[in-house]
Design an enzyme around this catalytic site. Sequence first.
Site, PDB file in Angstrom:
ATOM      1  N   CYS A 218      50.749 -47.179   3.721  1.00  0.00           N
ATOM      2  CA  CYS A 218      49.960 -48.110   2.958  1.00  0.00           C
ATOM      3  C   CYS A 218      50.410 -49.521   3.302  1.00  0.00           C
ATOM      4  CB  CYS A 218      50.200 -47.803   1.481  1.00  0.00           C
ATOM      5  SG  CYS A 218      49.489 -49.014   0.423  1.00  0.00           S
TER       6      CYS A 218
ATOM      7  N   HIS B 226      41.726 -43.816  10.066  1.00  0.00           N
ATOM      8  CA  HIS B 226      40.714 -44.852   9.811  1.00  0.00           C
ATOM      9  C   HIS B 226      39.540 -44.661  10.768  1.00  0.00           C
ATOM     10  CE1 HIS B 226      43.168 -47.341   7.100  1.00  0.00           C
ATOM     11  NE2 HIS B 226      44.164 -46.833   7.786  1.00  0.00           N
TER      12      HIS B 226
ATOM     13  N   GLU C 271      38.208 -46.656   0.824  1.00  0.00           N
ATOM     14  CA  GLU C 271      39.470 -45.953   1.066  1.00  0.00           C
ATOM     15  C   GLU C 271      39.420 -44.489   0.647  1.00  0.00           C
ATOM     16  OE1 GLU C 271      43.247 -47.468  -0.126  1.00  0.00           O
ATOM     17  OE2 GLU C 271      42.613 -49.520   0.240  1.00  0.00           O
TER      18      GLU C 271
ATOM     19  N   CYS D 155      42.819 -53.499   2.432  1.00  0.00           N
ATOM     20  CA  CYS D 155      43.515 -52.325   2.937  1.00  0.00           C
ATOM     21  C   CYS D 155      44.273 -52.775   4.177  1.00  0.00           C
ATOM     22  CB  CYS D 155      42.508 -51.230   3.272  1.00  0.00           C
ATOM     23  SG  CYS D 155      43.253 -49.770   4.004  1.00  0.00           S
TER      24      CYS D 155
ATOM     25  N   GLY E 111      44.041 -50.484   7.125  1.00  0.00           N
ATOM     26  CA  GLY E 111      42.651 -50.583   7.595  1.00  0.00           C
ATOM     27  C   GLY E 111      42.431 -51.826   8.431  1.00  0.00           C
TER      28      GLY E 111
END
Length: 382
Positions: A75, A168, A217, A226, A229
């Site tokens: 994350c 992703h 997400e 994100c 991302g």
Amino acid sequence: MSTAFTKYHGLGNDFVLIDNRDSSEPKISPEEAAKWCDRNFGIGGDGVIFALPGQEGTDYTMRIYNSDGSEPEMCGNGIRCMARFIADLEGVDPAAGEKQYRIHTLAGLIVPTLQADGTIRVDMGEPVLQASEIPTTLAGGDGKSVDQAIEVEGKTWQVTNVSMGNPHCITFVDDADAIDLATTGPKFEHHPAFPQRTNTEFIQVVSRDYLKMKVWERGAGATLACGTGACASLVAAVLNDRSDRKATLELPGGNLTIEWNEADNHIYMTGPAQRVFSGHWEISSTSNAATPVNTTAAADANGVDCATACVNGCILGDECPNKDEQAKANQFINDTPLEKMLEMAAAAVERKRQEREAQARSGEREAPKWVIPEGGIDPSKL
Ligand code: ZDP
């Protein structure tokens, strides 16, 4: 018993942080984390992050549960919040000099540096490009997943897939604001081409060093930012020759600077993290008081949240990864006579009718237009 927490956010991607330095097991369960994240019944957050003791020679270990209770490998915004949280716990003031931490995650070693200007620069490691490792079934001849076609909502989209430890799927669009995330996002997230589901980014290339991003997400839905991302999107843009190796990523919650360093192949992400408040969670896990009626906590063991993902009709059908539910449904279809099914349907309609009539009587809703015949529905006439 109450559990202490501190809330942080990175560009509006918000997390509840727990000081878990005294044990290598997270202090709360995934189910509890989902309750904490509920924005009406709980604290509110896109995830819960645990600061655990280090492993394999690192300073700390980070684990995170998404707001639906599933556990991602990494994350990006969360790791900046984690770095700030640790510095706060240790009483470190980065204004007095840079402070670097080595953090173990399920995606390997990640190294954030708190900089004197208040931002955090994170060495996010190398992107994973092999389709089988992302994982996705969309692979080109070279085994990578660049500019691949996928069918979603009856339309063909060209996508590039990249893992930053977590998967992703990136697609380039003319207007990122025109995407209806809540409708289109879940169809990508649960598409059979992504065995571990996927985070999905819609990228509008404004210039070669400025990209605008909208994100859906995995396990958390539409979020304001994100980090992983943004990193994956920059990589996808470079692979498709749409941007330089360093660019500003504009997310709904603010900007991140992302660089894919040519020399070491690592991604560097720079952005803020902000402490918001501290408190204590005081609802016991056995109490009903905080049980949300319909939250993403309803996600099944595979993380599929049919309450939000499949409201427009099941999007998975036989691909539904919830084998238990599939087995129950199949058994029901095999074992139940048609007449019995019709009776059940009639009873369900009758219950709905009574509910609607009660609502109509109390003025809550209009009366239903349909009428059930006297004596109920005769299944043989259907
Ligand atoms: O991979 C996933 O399931 C994500 N929902 C994890 C969280 C990613 C995050 N938004 C980020 O910034 O990288 C925290």
